[in-house]
Design an enzyme around this catalytic site. Structure first.
Site, PDB file in Angstrom:
ATOM      1  CB  THR A   1     -11.938 -72.319  68.881  1.00 28.15           C
ATOM      2  OG1 THR A   1     -13.895 -71.508  69.656  1.00 28.15           O
ATOM      3  CG2 THR A   1     -10.842 -72.235  69.035  1.00 28.15           C
TER       4      THR A   1
ATOM      5  CB  THR B   1     -16.711 -76.610  69.969  1.00 30.06           C
ATOM      6  OG1 THR B   1     -18.664 -76.240  70.199  1.00 30.06           O
ATOM      7  CG2 THR B   1     -16.254 -75.485  70.043  1.00 30.06           C
ATOM      8  CG  LEU B   2     -12.491 -80.126  68.384  1.00 28.85           C
ATOM      9  CD1 LEU B   2     -12.036 -81.103  67.135  1.00 28.85           C
ATOM     10  CD2 LEU B   2     -12.353 -81.248  69.452  1.00 28.85           C
ATOM     11  CG  HIS B   3     -13.694 -74.069  72.963  1.00 26.59           C
ATOM     12  ND1 HIS B   3     -13.970 -73.140  71.603  1.00 26.59           N
ATOM     13  CD2 HIS B   3     -14.528 -74.173  73.545  1.00 26.59           C
ATOM     14  CE1 HIS B   3     -15.575 -73.077  72.014  1.00 26.59           C
ATOM     15  NE2 HIS B   3     -15.822 -74.000  73.002  1.00 26.59           N
ATOM     16  CG  ASP B   4      -8.617 -75.892  75.325  1.00 28.49           C
ATOM     17  OD1 ASP B   4      -8.779 -74.583  74.759  1.00 28.49           O
ATOM     18  OD2 ASP B   4      -8.911 -76.241  76.539  1.00 28.49           O
TER      19      ASP B   4
END
Ligand code: BDR
Ligand code: CA
Length: 325
Positions: free
Chosen positions: A204, A250-253
């Site tokens: 991620t 940060t585009l984790h999901d």
């Protein structure tokens, strides 16, 4: 045919972006959304999800159910320092020129359904069709397993944003937030034998949405959604600026949702992962056992995990879709 999904979320900034991605993607049918404590208390997480659904103006919005308000065996540690006290970058502070709030408080219906019930009934309704995407602590899923492990045999796949395999954690030097927030739940889930695909911090962290890209994308999105995306991302960018010197989210999901739409965004490998629950210093560490990848150890793998992602390809994929919002 659309893929039916349930999204289990703790209602923070990247959670809401993940939800927008899911609801703007024609390949998915979001059957239900369940909330859990995590970035913020569960009631606030639920309000954030309802607010997002309202802004998206969907004709038939998915059912929202409320889940666990605390971890199985420890105190709740929130991530309000990152996501804001409201989980959405303190948007509750924003006022219109006339002094009224841009985002007034949302009152929760008294009979919001219960998350574990909704997970079980949705899987029962669509056997072997549901992909469960978890983007918060794993408490709701662990509670569902504890309530009725057998019913989960009918889940098609479980995609989990969580863990840090070969990289440092983001809440402690060893642990990723979603696992650290309820390591006992994570242990139950990862050792359940269910068909899990883990989307850890290792990948991620390559999905970095920087300020210029956020501004450009928000401008291309219809109002009030574009404004909302700008409003919720400011505080997370302040946090990233302080910690890492860059203004970005940060585009984790969203990456977990992206993988559910298109597995080809990443390389997926079988692996054995244990969650550490016994030592305070390493609590929530997801320890990988890479030998399990070798053919002769295949039987020992307990999950599959994403090993590589083309971050730029994912960002383009994400922006193109949310612009349709
Ligand atoms: C995860 O932690 C949360 O703060 C984010 O929403 C994401 O689910 C990243 O470690
Ligand atoms: Ca989350």
């Amino acid at each position: 045919m659309k893929k039916r999904v349930i999204i289990d979320t703790d209602g923070g900034v990247d959670d809401v972006l993940a939800l927008i991605l899911a609801l703007c993607s024609s390949e998915l049918k979001v059957e239900a959304i369940t909330t859990v404590f995590g970035n913020v208390p569960v009631v606030q997480a639920t309000k954030n999800i309802i607010r997002t659904l309202d802004l998206l103006c969907i004709k038939r919005p998915p059912v929202v159910a409320i889940g666990a308000s605390s971890p199985l065996n420890k105190a709740h540690i929130s991530a309000q320092d990152v996501h804001g006290t409201d989980g959405l970058g303190e948007i509750y502070r924003l006022n219109k020129p006339d002094g009224t709030p841009v985002y007034p408080d949302i009152s929760l219906d008294r009979d919001v359904p219960c998350a574990t019930d909704l997970i079980l009934s949705t899987i029962k309704k669509y056997p072997s069709e549901i992909t469960l995407i978890t983007i918060g602590p794993l408490t709701n899923l662990a509670n569902t397993i504890l309530t009725c492990h057998g019913a989960l045999k009918d889940v098609a796949e479980i995609i989990i944003m969580g863990g840090a395999l070969n990289v440092p954690g983001n809440i402690t030097p060893f642990a990723e937030y979603n696992v650290f927030a309820d390591p006992h739940a994570a242990k139950i889930v990862l050792s359940s034998g269910l068909p899990i695909v883990l989307v850890p911090l290792d990948v991620t962290r390559s999905a970095i949405w920087n300020q210029d890209a956020i501004f450009a994308t928000a401008q291309a999105i219809r109002e009030p959604l574009g404004r909302f995306i700008l409003d919720i991302t400011g505080k997370v960018m302040d946090f990233a600026q302080k910690k890492k010197g860059i203004r970005a989210v940060t585009l984790h999901d969203p990456l977990a949702v992206g993988i559910s739409i298109d597995h080809s965004l990443a390389n997926i490998s079988s692996i054995h992962v244990d969650v550490q629950t016994d030592r305070i210093e390493t609590e929530g560490k997801t320890a990988p056992y890479f030998r399990a990848i070798k053919e002769e150890f295949k039987g020992q793998s307990n999950i599959r995990t994403i090993m590589n992602v083309d971050g730029q390809r994912f960002l383009t994929f994400f922006e193109e879709r949310i612009c349709k919002g």
